[in-house]
Design an enzyme around this catalytic site. Structure first.
Site, PDB file in Angstrom:
ATOM      1  CG  MET A 155      -2.042   1.016   1.200  1.00 29.59           C
ATOM      2  SD  MET A 155      -3.016   1.109  -0.305  1.00 29.59           S
ATOM      3  CE  MET A 155      -4.395   0.024   0.071  1.00 29.59           C
ATOM      4  N   GLY A 156       1.667   1.404  -1.061  1.00 30.19           N
ATOM      5  CA  GLY A 156       2.418   2.645  -1.263  1.00 30.19           C
ATOM      6  C   GLY A 156       1.570   3.594  -2.100  1.00 30.19           C
ATOM      7  NE  ARG A 157       5.273   8.815  -3.876  1.00 27.93           N
ATOM      8  CZ  ARG A 157       6.468   8.248  -3.735  1.00 27.93           C
ATOM      9  NH1 ARG A 157       6.702   7.052  -4.225  1.00 27.93           N
ATOM     10  NH2 ARG A 157       7.441   8.892  -3.123  1.00 27.93           N
ATOM     11  CB  ILE A 158       1.224   2.520  -7.432  1.00 30.32           C
ATOM     12  CG1 ILE A 158       2.251   3.466  -8.067  1.00 30.32           C
ATOM     13  CG2 ILE A 158       0.380   1.868  -8.531  1.00 30.32           C
ATOM     14  CD1 ILE A 158       3.327   2.789  -8.922  1.00 30.32           C
ATOM     15  CB  THR A 235       0.991  -2.946 -12.642  1.00 27.96           C
ATOM     16  OG1 THR A 235       0.519  -2.680 -11.321  1.00 27.96           O
ATOM     17  CG2 THR A 235      -0.171  -3.204 -13.573  1.00 27.96           C
ATOM     18  NE  ARG A 237      10.847  -3.178 -11.595  1.00 25.50           N
ATOM     19  CZ  ARG A 237      10.239  -2.048 -11.999  1.00 25.50           C
ATOM     20  NH1 ARG A 237       8.983  -2.076 -12.412  1.00 25.50           N
ATOM     21  NH2 ARG A 237      10.899  -0.902 -11.996  1.00 25.50           N
ATOM     22  CD  GLU A 266       9.360  -6.785 -17.599  1.00 22.93           C
ATOM     23  OE1 GLU A 266       9.881  -5.737 -18.046  1.00 22.93           O
ATOM     24  OE2 GLU A 266       8.522  -6.790 -16.693  1.00 22.93           O
ATOM     25  CG  HIS A 285       7.348  -3.057 -17.629  1.00 18.27           C
ATOM     26  ND1 HIS A 285       8.379  -3.602 -16.924  1.00 18.27           N
ATOM     27  CD2 HIS A 285       6.897  -2.022 -16.866  1.00 18.27           C
ATOM     28  CE1 HIS A 285       8.559  -2.953 -15.782  1.00 18.27           C
ATOM     29  NE2 HIS A 285       7.659  -1.981 -15.721  1.00 18.27           N
ATOM     30  CB  ALA A 287       1.623   0.065 -15.787  1.00 17.00           C
TER      31      ALA A 287
HETATM   32  C1  DGY Z   1       8.816   2.011 -13.032  1.00 23.09           C
HETATM   33  O1  DGY Z   1       8.895   3.239 -13.169  1.00 23.09           O
HETATM   34  O2  DGY Z   1       9.466   1.400 -12.188  1.00 23.09           O
HETATM   35  C2  DGY Z   1       7.872   1.272 -13.918  1.00 23.09           C
HETATM   36  O3  DGY Z   1       7.970  -0.091 -13.814  1.00 23.09           O
HETATM   37  C3  DGY Z   1       8.023   1.715 -15.361  1.00 23.09           C
HETATM   38  O4  DGY Z   1       7.477   2.972 -15.438  1.00 23.09           O
END
Ligand code: DGY
Length: 326
Positions: A155-158, A235, A237, A266, A285, A287
């Site tokens: 539960m960080g920013r994203i 989304t 790693r 990847e 990759h 997002a």
């Molecule tokens: C990041 O910034 O770490 C993302 O995986 C790519 O934008």
């Protein structure tokens, strides 16, 4: 006055590049693919600054062979491709791009969640293949998003931005992290142990950085705890998910679906068995890849790079402890 030498490992959006060009002698790796390691190492050996992407391995031997290097600026929020401890030991600040990609990445995590729930890519393949013959009462039935339970790991920013989106769909939000996040609490999200989250969530979305603790977090044991109707969204790693275990879980319908923006490795090899599954959606990759956000990331990476070259504190530094050493 001589300009600092900078190596930029790929062509980044123009606005960022223009800022660097004004102040530096720039070498850009023009290929679509990343520079091979030996090229990166040779360029680093004569560079004052490096602008890197997440596909560039910046390890201790490379840093040891780069005597002039004053700054590494990564155009990404994540920096697991960089040996941060080695950079810190060398006194080299490492810049990254937090914040600017939060909302765009959360949009995309939600797009994957919706696409997986409602089988959008399968349905599109169905139409393109000429299989659409009539309105079918049971055709491509998916799962409802509204009212479902979303489990957010990290539960960080994203993660928080994804939780905010979930509110619009009247979802119950569970999350797992080391500590309670007051902003998440204010949204009504509930902190819970990982196993409880996995057992209860209809959608599990990963938002942790890749660390030794999170590598392989979603292994066979974790996947077996998920509901058979559940969807996994990644989304963050690729290596956070054990791909062999994921394949087994999907092929045996142990879980319903996976939607992956990131894979391990990847790019995903074309013969990966995951690519043969209808219940696995994989994208390359992307997002954070909106025009506005990638432009802001390039500008932020340029700002970090230029600050480091001037000997100033980086506006966004991944290893601030480097300044304690001075
Ligand atoms: C990041 O910034 O770490 C993302 O995986 C790519 O934008």
């Amino acid at each position: 006055m001589t300009q600092p030498n900078v190596f930029v490992t790929r062509r980044i959006p123009d606005q960022g590049l223009a800022m660097i060009r004004q102040a530096c002698a720039v070498t850009i790796w023009e290929d679509e693919l990343p520079p091979p390691y030996n090229v990166l190492r040779a360029e680093a050996a004569r560079a004052d600054g490096l602008l890197t992407l997440l596909s560039d391995r910046v390890d201790a031997p490379l840093l040891a062979a780069a005597p002039r290097l004053k700054v590494i600026s990564q155009m990404a929020v994540g920096f697991d491709n960089i040996d941060l401890a080695a950079a810190t030991a060398r006194g080299i600040p490492v810049g990254h791009t937090p914040g600017v990609l939060t909302e765009t990445t959360a949009d995309f995590a939600f797009a994957l969640l919706m696409a997986a729930a409602r089988r959008v890519s399968e349905a599109e393949r169905f139409v393109r293949a000429g299989h659409w013959r009539t309105w079918g009462p049971t055709l491509l039935m998916g799962q409802d998003v509204h009212g479902a339970t979303l489990g957010i790991i990290g539960m960080g920013r994203i993660g928080l931005a994804v939780a905010r989106r979930a509110q619009g769909f009247a979802m119950r939000v569970l999350y797992h992290d080391r500590a309670e996040n007051p902003d998440a609490k204010a949204l009504g999200a509930e902190l819970c142990p990982l196993d409880d989250l996995l057992a209860q969530a209809d959608f599990v979305s990963l938002h942790t950085p890749l660390t030794p603790e999170t590598q392989g977090l979603m292994d066979a044991r974790a996947l077996a705890l998920m509901k058979p109707t559940a969807v996994l969204i990644n989304t963050a790693r690729g290596p956070i998910v054990d791909h062999r275990a994921l394949y087994e879980a999907l092929v045996s319908a142990r879980i319903a679906y996976a939607a992956l923006d990131v894979t391990d490795p990847e790019p995903i090899p074309p013969d990966s068995p995951l690519l043969a599954l209808d219940n696995c959606l994989i994208v390359p990759h992307i997002a954070s890849s909106s025009i506005a956000t990638r432009t802001r990331m390039a500008v932020m990476a340029a700002e970090n790079l230029l600050a480091g070259l001037r000997g100033e504190r980086l506006p966004h530094c991944a290893n601030p402890q480097v300044y304690g050493r001075r």
